[in-house]
Design a protein around this motif. Sequence first.
Motif: not given
Length: 131
Positions: A13-20
């Motif tokens: 799930v990490g890549p989907r919830i990572t913000k810039q």
Amino acid sequence: MSPAMFDELLARVGPRITKQYTFYRDPLEPGMKLALTLRHLASGNKYASMKFGWRVPHNNQSLVVREVCQAIIDEYVDEVLVCPSTPESWRAVADKFFQRWTFPNTCGALDGKHVACRCPPKSGSLYFNYK
């Protein structure tokens, strides 16, 4: 939840919830978002009571929980929610439901949902809703 299961969930799930990162503020880390969401779902605490323990404002918590839940759904929908595709598989679902709940010709039910059905003849008050 075991640490290994948490790490596996975070990896998926990490890549989907990572913000810039921006110049305005640093985003919350994906592990923090996931932990906060799992804690909220497990305990059912209100956001206002969790804001001091997590040092995240309640308005951000509501956004984070929605975002992470949607990411979990998007990631696991193909593995968990498999819809039967053949008539035989639908019959198997109906038979399993009948064995467990003794309600014939039914593929499933929603909790708390009233479904209109035609009662069998001479069934008396067996199918009457008393609520």
